[in-house]
Scaffold this active site. Structure first.
Site, PDB file in Angstrom:
ATOM      1  N   CYS A 248       0.866  -1.181   0.000  1.00 27.65           N
ATOM      2  CA  CYS A 248       0.000   0.000   0.000  1.00 27.65           C
ATOM      3  C   CYS A 248       0.900   1.228   0.000  1.00 27.65           C
ATOM      4  O   CYS A 248       1.511   1.561   1.015  1.00 27.65           O
ATOM      5  CB  CYS A 248      -0.903  -0.010   1.224  1.00 27.65           C
ATOM      6  SG  CYS A 248      -1.941   1.451   1.355  1.00 27.65           S
TER       7      CYS A 248
ATOM      8  N   CYS B 105      -5.070   5.549  -4.705  1.00 30.13           N
ATOM      9  CA  CYS B 105      -4.387   4.311  -4.338  1.00 30.13           C
ATOM     10  C   CYS B 105      -2.937   4.477  -4.757  1.00 30.13           C
ATOM     11  O   CYS B 105      -2.636   4.682  -5.939  1.00 30.13           O
ATOM     12  CB  CYS B 105      -5.039   3.123  -5.045  1.00 30.13           C
ATOM     13  SG  CYS B 105      -4.128   1.566  -4.858  1.00 30.13           S
TER      14      CYS B 105
END
Length: 322
Positions: free
Chosen positions: A77, A226
């Site tokens: 992430c 993202c």
């Protein structure tokens, strides 16, 4: 059990940090999943795109584990890693560190701000692969660059890659958020082609060395941004000739903006640097009851109002560039 939490975000992609280095929480895997499902998600107690568990590491300065709102664990992430980089860096009094993630130990460092008064961190997005089996994408091809995917709309072509979590990126003339969501759901139901699911992004060129990216994130849904998707999309923009390797790319998103630098090695390998904000929203204590998670309550909140205002200025500037 009382849990100290820190609400934070990178490009509006928001997370809850729980520090297992400083506290002897001794969570089981089942308990981490319970915490993720109950605290994260926009309609839950706190609301976020996921939980970042910061842990001790035997091979790095700290370890990061990221759990999605559905309780699944992500391989990587990028936006979350920036937040963890800031948290660990301030905790250790350092500007550069190594953070252990599921697939690799990654370099992180504090860098020059991309917008005034917004703490900015650069993180390495690795390993990068265009091989379908690393995604996995069931295919006989050695790569899948700008090609249709059976079961998804025929007018769209996708580039598939892992960074190291799985992504497919479509270059489009206009980004329709409803279509992104619909295609994202369709792609994650194609278990015969994408057995582990996938993050789906629509990529649009908006200027020289400037792109806009909207993502449907596996295990979460539509997100403001993202980090790995913006990194993957930056690489795809270079592969398709929209941008140039070794030059900074400004990536705009619904939550703000970041910078990416894509480099190509002598043997064809790719390296991506992701640079952007790591903003604190508030800290608090959560009284979490594992026998009755829905009864959990939050108290002792401290808001970082200046940081929120400074990021609002960044987001406004980014919106004007789309």
């Amino acid at each position: 059990m009382n849990l100290d939490i820190l609400k934070c975000h990178g490009s509006g992609n928001d997370f809850i940090i729980i520090d297992e280095m400083a506290h002897d929480y001794a969570f089981s895997e089942r308990q981490r999943i319970m915490i993720s499902k109950e605290l994260a998600g926009k309609d839950h107690l706190i609301g976020s795109d996921g939980i970042l568990f910061v842990q001790n590491s035997t091979s790095a300065d700290a370890a990061m584990r990221m759990f999605n709102t559905d309780g699944s664990e992500a391989e990587m992430c990028g936006n979350g890693l920036r937040c963890v980089a800031r948290y660990v860096g301030e905790k250790l009094g350092r500007k550069s560190m190594i953070i252990e993630t599921m697939k690799a130990n990654l370099e992180v460092r504090k860098v020059e701000e991309i917008f005034p008064n917004n703490p900015t961190y650069e993180v390495a997005i690795e390993p990068v692969s265009l091989k379908p089996k690393t995604i996995p994408l069931i295919s006989d091809d050695t790569d899948h660059i700008n090609k249709p995917i059976k079961g998804l709309p025929e007018h769209l072509t996708f580039t598939a890659l892992s960074v190291p979590n799985p992504h497919i990126v479509a270059l489009v003339g206009d980004v329709d958020e409803k279509e992104v969501e619909a295609v994202g759901k369709e792609a994650n139901n194609l278990k015969n082609i994408l057995p582990n699911g996938v993050n789906v992004s629509f990529l649009k060129k908006v200027g020289d060395s400037k792109i806009f990216v909207q993502t449907y994130e596996r295990g979460v849904g539509l997100t403001n941004a993202c980090g790995t998707a913006m990194s993957a999309s930056s690489l795809v923009s270079c592969l398709l000739g929209l941008n140039t390797f070794n030059e900074k790319i400004l990536v705009l998103n619904r939550g703000g903006m970041v910078q990416c630098l894509v480099q190509k090695g002598d043997e064809g390998q790719f390296y991506i640097k992701l640079r952007g904000n790591a903003t604190y929203e508030y800290s608090a204590t959560v009284n979490f009851d594992f026998t009755d998670p829905e009864s959990s309550e939050m108290s002792d909140m401290t808001h970082y109002e200046d940081e929120t205002a400074n990021y609002a200025a960044l987001a406004k500037a980014a919106k004007n560039l789309i």
